[in-house]
Design a protein around this motif. Structure first.
Motif, PDB file in Angstrom:
ATOM      1  N   LEU A  26      -3.969 -27.196  -3.947  1.00  0.00           N
ATOM      2  CA  LEU A  26      -2.845 -28.129  -4.046  1.00  0.00           C
ATOM      3  C   LEU A  26      -2.908 -29.168  -2.934  1.00  0.00           C
ATOM      4  CD1 LEU A  26       0.109 -25.748  -4.961  1.00  0.00           C
ATOM      5  CD2 LEU A  26      -0.896 -27.520  -6.407  1.00  0.00           C
ATOM      6  N   ALA A  27      -3.282 -28.737  -1.734  1.00  0.00           N
ATOM      7  CA  ALA A  27      -3.399 -29.677  -0.619  1.00  0.00           C
ATOM      8  C   ALA A  27      -4.497 -30.702  -0.888  1.00  0.00           C
ATOM      9  CB  ALA A  27      -3.683 -28.924   0.673  1.00  0.00           C
ATOM     10  N   ASP A  28      -5.553 -30.290  -1.575  1.00  0.00           N
ATOM     11  CA  ASP A  28      -6.644 -31.219  -1.906  1.00  0.00           C
ATOM     12  C   ASP A  28      -6.171 -32.357  -2.805  1.00  0.00           C
ATOM     13  OD1 ASP A  28      -8.480 -29.832  -0.394  1.00  0.00           O
ATOM     14  OD2 ASP A  28      -9.371 -28.767  -2.102  1.00  0.00           O
ATOM     15  N   ILE A  29      -5.184 -32.086  -3.638  1.00  0.00           N
ATOM     16  CA  ILE A  29      -4.666 -33.137  -4.520  1.00  0.00           C
ATOM     17  C   ILE A  29      -3.328 -33.687  -4.012  1.00  0.00           C
ATOM     18  CG2 ILE A  29      -5.901 -32.351  -6.576  1.00  0.00           C
ATOM     19  CD1 ILE A  29      -3.316 -30.994  -7.497  1.00  0.00           C
ATOM     20  N   ASN A  30      -3.016 -33.369  -2.765  1.00  0.00           N
ATOM     21  CA  ASN A  30      -1.811 -33.880  -2.095  1.00  0.00           C
ATOM     22  C   ASN A  30      -0.515 -33.514  -2.805  1.00  0.00           C
ATOM     23  OD1 ASN A  30      -3.180 -35.066   0.063  1.00  0.00           O
ATOM     24  ND2 ASN A  30      -3.574 -36.916  -1.133  1.00  0.00           N
ATOM     25  N   VAL A  31      -0.412 -32.262  -3.223  1.00  0.00           N
ATOM     26  CA  VAL A  31       0.803 -31.761  -3.853  1.00  0.00           C
ATOM     27  C   VAL A  31       1.207 -30.487  -3.134  1.00  0.00           C
ATOM     28  CG1 VAL A  31       1.800 -30.822  -5.982  1.00  0.00           C
ATOM     29  CG2 VAL A  31       0.192 -32.718  -6.099  1.00  0.00           C
ATOM     30  N   SER A  32       2.455 -30.394  -2.743  1.00  0.00           N
ATOM     31  CA  SER A  32       2.944 -29.149  -2.149  1.00  0.00           C
ATOM     32  C   SER A  32       3.645 -28.335  -3.233  1.00  0.00           C
ATOM     33  CB  SER A  32       3.902 -29.442  -0.998  1.00  0.00           C
ATOM     34  OG  SER A  32       5.080 -30.046  -1.489  1.00  0.00           O
ATOM     35  N   ARG A  33       3.848 -27.065  -2.955  1.00  0.00           N
ATOM     36  CA  ARG A  33       4.509 -26.199  -3.942  1.00  0.00           C
ATOM     37  C   ARG A  33       5.887 -26.721  -4.328  1.00  0.00           C
ATOM     38  NH1 ARG A  33       1.609 -22.620  -6.205  1.00  0.00           N
ATOM     39  NH2 ARG A  33      -0.031 -21.759  -4.932  1.00  0.00           N
ATOM     40  N   SER A  34       6.579 -27.297  -3.371  1.00  0.00           N
ATOM     41  CA  SER A  34       7.933 -27.789  -3.651  1.00  0.00           C
ATOM     42  C   SER A  34       7.924 -29.039  -4.532  1.00  0.00           C
ATOM     43  CB  SER A  34       8.669 -28.074  -2.343  1.00  0.00           C
ATOM     44  OG  SER A  34       8.014 -29.101  -1.629  1.00  0.00           O
ATOM     45  N   GLU A  35       6.781 -29.677  -4.681  1.00  0.00           N
ATOM     46  CA  GLU A  35       6.687 -30.898  -5.482  1.00  0.00           C
ATOM     47  C   GLU A  35       6.202 -30.653  -6.905  1.00  0.00           C
ATOM     48  OE1 GLU A  35       5.509 -34.297  -2.281  1.00  0.00           O
ATOM     49  OE2 GLU A  35       3.919 -32.908  -2.895  1.00  0.00           O
ATOM     50  N   ILE A  36       5.856 -29.434  -7.233  1.00  0.00           N
ATOM     51  CA  ILE A  36       5.251 -29.148  -8.542  1.00  0.00           C
ATOM     52  C   ILE A  36       6.157 -29.592  -9.690  1.00  0.00           C
ATOM     53  CG2 ILE A  36       4.582 -27.281 -10.110  1.00  0.00           C
ATOM     54  CD1 ILE A  36       3.315 -25.872  -7.731  1.00  0.00           C
ATOM     55  N   ARG A  37       7.423 -29.271  -9.638  1.00  0.00           N
ATOM     56  CA  ARG A  37       8.327 -29.647 -10.737  1.00  0.00           C
ATOM     57  C   ARG A  37       8.492 -31.152 -10.854  1.00  0.00           C
ATOM     58  NH1 ARG A  37      10.595 -25.216 -13.076  1.00  0.00           N
ATOM     59  NH2 ARG A  37      10.575 -23.320 -11.839  1.00  0.00           N
ATOM     60  N   ALA A  38       8.527 -31.849  -9.726  1.00  0.00           N
ATOM     61  CA  ALA A  38       8.652 -33.312  -9.752  1.00  0.00           C
ATOM     62  C   ALA A  38       7.401 -33.944 -10.349  1.00  0.00           C
ATOM     63  CB  ALA A  38       8.913 -33.859  -8.364  1.00  0.00           C
ATOM     64  N   VAL A  39       6.233 -33.424  -9.982  1.00  0.00           N
ATOM     65  CA  VAL A  39       4.975 -33.932 -10.538  1.00  0.00           C
ATOM     66  C   VAL A  39       4.931 -33.670 -12.037  1.00  0.00           C
ATOM     67  CG1 VAL A  39       2.471 -33.603 -10.525  1.00  0.00           C
ATOM     68  CG2 VAL A  39       3.718 -33.745  -8.368  1.00  0.00           C
ATOM     69  N   ALA A  40       5.356 -32.498 -12.451  1.00  0.00           N
ATOM     70  CA  ALA A  40       5.362 -32.158 -13.878  1.00  0.00           C
ATOM     71  C   ALA A  40       6.353 -33.048 -14.643  1.00  0.00           C
ATOM     72  CB  ALA A  40       5.723 -30.690 -14.072  1.00  0.00           C
ATOM     73  N   ARG A  41       7.488 -33.312 -14.035  1.00  0.00           N
ATOM     74  CA  ARG A  41       8.482 -34.187 -14.675  1.00  0.00           C
ATOM     75  C   ARG A  41       7.898 -35.594 -14.850  1.00  0.00           C
ATOM     76  NH1 ARG A  41      12.502 -32.078 -12.377  1.00  0.00           N
ATOM     77  NH2 ARG A  41      12.231 -33.134 -10.387  1.00  0.00           N
TER      78      ARG A  41
END
Length: 53
Positions: free
Chosen positions: A32-47
């Protein structure tokens, strides 16, 4: 006919959202860090992905 198109579009968005959340959640923190996404951002990215679909 307009209603069916709306429902089909919403269903596709829901599928994309769920698939994206599942795929990102299955990654480890380093990936996730390699693609600059944190666990807390997963839902926002999916949205965001589901709106673009």
């Amino acid at each position: 006919m307009l209603l069916w198109g709306f429902l089909a579009r919403q269903f596709r968005r829901w599928q994309v959202y769920n698939r994206t959340v599942a795929e990102l959640s299955s990654l480890d923190d380093r990936s996730l860090a390699d693609i600059n996404v944190s666990r807390s951002e997963i839902r926002a990215v999916a949205r965001h992905a589901s709106v673009a679909a």
